[in-house]
Scaffold this motif. Structure first.
Motif, PDB file in Angstrom:
ATOM      1  N   UNK A   4       0.835  -1.209   0.000  1.00 43.04           N
ATOM      2  CA  UNK A   4       0.000   0.000   0.000  1.00 43.04           C
ATOM      3  C   UNK A   4       0.863   1.250   0.000  1.00 43.04           C
ATOM      4  N   UNK A   5       1.948   1.232   0.781  1.00 47.08           N
ATOM      5  CA  UNK A   5       2.867   2.372   0.793  1.00 47.08           C
ATOM      6  C   UNK A   5       3.502   2.548  -0.583  1.00 47.08           C
ATOM      7  N   UNK A   6       3.890   1.445  -1.182  1.00 48.22           N
ATOM      8  CA  UNK A   6       4.520   1.489  -2.492  1.00 48.22           C
ATOM      9  C   UNK A   6       3.563   2.059  -3.535  1.00 48.22           C
ATOM     10  N   UNK A   7       2.312   1.625  -3.505  1.00 43.33           N
ATOM     11  CA  UNK A   7       1.313   2.146  -4.442  1.00 43.33           C
ATOM     12  C   UNK A   7       1.105   3.637  -4.216  1.00 43.33           C
ATOM     13  N   UNK A   8       1.043   4.071  -2.972  1.00 41.43           N
ATOM     14  CA  UNK A   8       0.883   5.490  -2.656  1.00 41.43           C
ATOM     15  C   UNK A   8       2.061   6.289  -3.194  1.00 41.43           C
ATOM     16  N   UNK A   9       3.268   5.767  -3.019  1.00 39.51           N
ATOM     17  CA  UNK A   9       4.463   6.445  -3.538  1.00 39.51           C
ATOM     18  C   UNK A   9       4.405   6.570  -5.056  1.00 39.51           C
ATOM     19  N   UNK A  10       4.017   5.502  -5.716  1.00 33.03           N
ATOM     20  CA  UNK A  10       3.920   5.520  -7.179  1.00 33.03           C
ATOM     21  C   UNK A  10       2.891   6.553  -7.615  1.00 33.03           C
ATOM     22  N   UNK A  11       1.751   6.599  -6.932  1.00 36.25           N
ATOM     23  CA  UNK A  11       0.712   7.582  -7.257  1.00 36.25           C
ATOM     24  C   UNK A  11       1.212   9.005  -7.044  1.00 36.25           C
ATOM     25  N   UNK A  12       1.924   9.246  -5.947  1.00 37.52           N
ATOM     26  CA  UNK A  12       2.455  10.583  -5.671  1.00 37.52           C
ATOM     27  C   UNK A  12       3.423  11.019  -6.758  1.00 37.52           C
ATOM     28  N   UNK A  13       4.293  10.122  -7.192  1.00 32.45           N
ATOM     29  CA  UNK A  13       5.261  10.464  -8.238  1.00 32.45           C
ATOM     30  C   UNK A  13       4.542  10.716  -9.555  1.00 32.45           C
ATOM     31  N   UNK A  14       3.581   9.875  -9.901  1.00 32.82           N
ATOM     32  CA  UNK A  14       2.890  10.039 -11.179  1.00 32.82           C
ATOM     33  C   UNK A  14       2.047  11.310 -11.223  1.00 32.82           C
ATOM     34  N   UNK A  15       1.510  11.757 -10.096  1.00 30.26           N
ATOM     35  CA  UNK A  15       0.666  12.947 -10.059  1.00 30.26           C
ATOM     36  C   UNK A  15       1.448  14.233  -9.870  1.00 30.26           C
ATOM     37  N   UNK A  83       6.033  27.362   3.683  1.00 31.03           N
ATOM     38  CA  UNK A  83       6.023  26.477   2.521  1.00 31.03           C
ATOM     39  C   UNK A  83       5.891  25.026   2.948  1.00 31.03           C
ATOM     40  N   UNK A  84       5.411  24.211   2.020  1.00 29.64           N
ATOM     41  CA  UNK A  84       5.266  22.778   2.268  1.00 29.64           C
ATOM     42  C   UNK A  84       6.636  22.107   2.297  1.00 29.64           C
ATOM     43  N   UNK A  85       6.919  21.347   3.356  1.00 34.23           N
ATOM     44  CA  UNK A  85       8.198  20.649   3.428  1.00 34.23           C
ATOM     45  C   UNK A  85       8.187  19.304   2.708  1.00 34.23           C
ATOM     46  N   UNK A  86       7.051  18.951   2.077  1.00 32.84           N
ATOM     47  CA  UNK A  86       6.940  17.635   1.444  1.00 32.84           C
ATOM     48  C   UNK A  86       5.813  17.622   0.422  1.00 32.84           C
ATOM     49  N   UNK A  87       5.772  16.565  -0.354  1.00 27.54           N
ATOM     50  CA  UNK A  87       4.681  16.314  -1.284  1.00 27.54           C
ATOM     51  C   UNK A  87       3.590  15.567  -0.515  1.00 27.54           C
ATOM     52  N   UNK A  88       2.346  15.947  -0.720  1.00 23.17           N
ATOM     53  CA  UNK A  88       1.265  15.246  -0.034  1.00 23.17           C
ATOM     54  C   UNK A  88      -0.064  15.948  -0.238  1.00 23.17           C
ATOM     55  N   UNK A  89      -1.000  15.689   0.672  1.00 21.73           N
ATOM     56  CA  UNK A  89      -2.330  16.287   0.622  1.00 21.73           C
ATOM     57  C   UNK A  89      -2.494  17.236   1.799  1.00 21.73           C
ATOM     58  N   UNK A  90      -2.890  18.471   1.516  1.00 16.26           N
ATOM     59  CA  UNK A  90      -3.036  19.538   2.501  1.00 16.26           C
ATOM     60  C   UNK A  90      -4.388  19.443   3.200  1.00 16.26           C
ATOM     61  N   UNK A 144      -3.713  18.628  -3.350  1.00 17.57           N
ATOM     62  CA  UNK A 144      -2.370  18.044  -3.434  1.00 17.57           C
ATOM     63  C   UNK A 144      -1.358  19.189  -3.464  1.00 17.57           C
ATOM     64  N   UNK A 145      -0.288  19.059  -2.683  1.00 17.79           N
ATOM     65  CA  UNK A 145       0.745  20.095  -2.648  1.00 17.79           C
ATOM     66  C   UNK A 145       2.104  19.492  -2.989  1.00 17.79           C
ATOM     67  N   UNK A 146       2.975  20.329  -3.510  1.00 19.90           N
ATOM     68  CA  UNK A 146       4.328  19.943  -3.888  1.00 19.90           C
ATOM     69  C   UNK A 146       5.314  20.406  -2.828  1.00 19.90           C
ATOM     70  N   UNK A 147       6.510  19.880  -2.866  1.00 19.31           N
ATOM     71  CA  UNK A 147       7.587  20.332  -1.989  1.00 19.31           C
ATOM     72  C   UNK A 147       7.872  21.796  -2.299  1.00 19.31           C
ATOM     73  N   UNK A 148       7.921  22.633  -1.270  1.00 20.56           N
ATOM     74  CA  UNK A 148       8.235  24.047  -1.436  1.00 20.56           C
ATOM     75  C   UNK A 148       7.064  24.913  -1.856  1.00 20.56           C
ATOM     76  N   UNK A 149       5.889  24.338  -2.029  1.00 22.70           N
ATOM     77  CA  UNK A 149       4.718  25.122  -2.421  1.00 22.70           C
ATOM     78  C   UNK A 149       4.276  26.004  -1.268  1.00 22.70           C
TER      79      UNK A 149
END
Length: 155
Positions: A4-15, A83-90, A144-149
């Protein structure tokens, strides 16, 4: 690593706009790289479009360039940007329908939580790195937010 973590990582990279992600944990190391074919297709499309219409593309680029600079300049002039320190959902609150950590005009102290960013199913509290008054909230709940956003402007 959990599938599940791996799938989440793949989704984060693709998006996101990142092309490569590498994570090392106690139980192993994972490296995710976006495939090259998508990158190879884009330049061909751009070259095809840019060749017959070079002047309008240049004019559009000239018009588009000042707009982001104009948006960024007032934020830098009027206050400090958190700023956002990571990629993720705000998320503005700790639970759906819950009270937001901060509202527009709220006074915050350094180290006080201002939001949560969910990354890989982990809720990460983001703290104010400067005391002041929240003058702008730059992200929507669930976005969804990006690193440094930029997330907030504090004066």
């Amino acid at each position: 690593m959990d599938l599940r973590k791996l799938k989440t990582l793949i989704d984060l990279v693709s998006e996101s706009n990142i092309s490569e992600l590498e994570i090392t944990e106690a139980d192993g190391k994972v490296r995710i790289v976006k495939s090259e074919p998508a990158a190879a297709v884009a330049p061909a499309t751009v070259m095809h479009v840019a060749a017959p219409v070079a002047a309008p593309v240049a004019a559009a680029a000239a018009v588009a360039a000042p707009a982001p600079a104009a948006e960024a300049a007032p934020a830098a002039e009027t206050g400090h940007v958190i700023k956002s320190p990571m990629v993720g959902t705000f998320y503005r609150s700790s639970s759906p329908g819950g009270k937001a950590f901060v509202e527009l005009g709220a006074e915050v102290k350094e180290g006080e939580p201002v939001c949560i960013i969910e990354a890989m199913k982990i809720m990460n509290e983001i703290e104010a790195d400067q005391a002041g008054k929240i003058t702008k909230i730059l992200c929507e709940n669930g976005q969804a937010v990006e690193f440094g956003q930029p997330l907030f402007v504090v004066e």
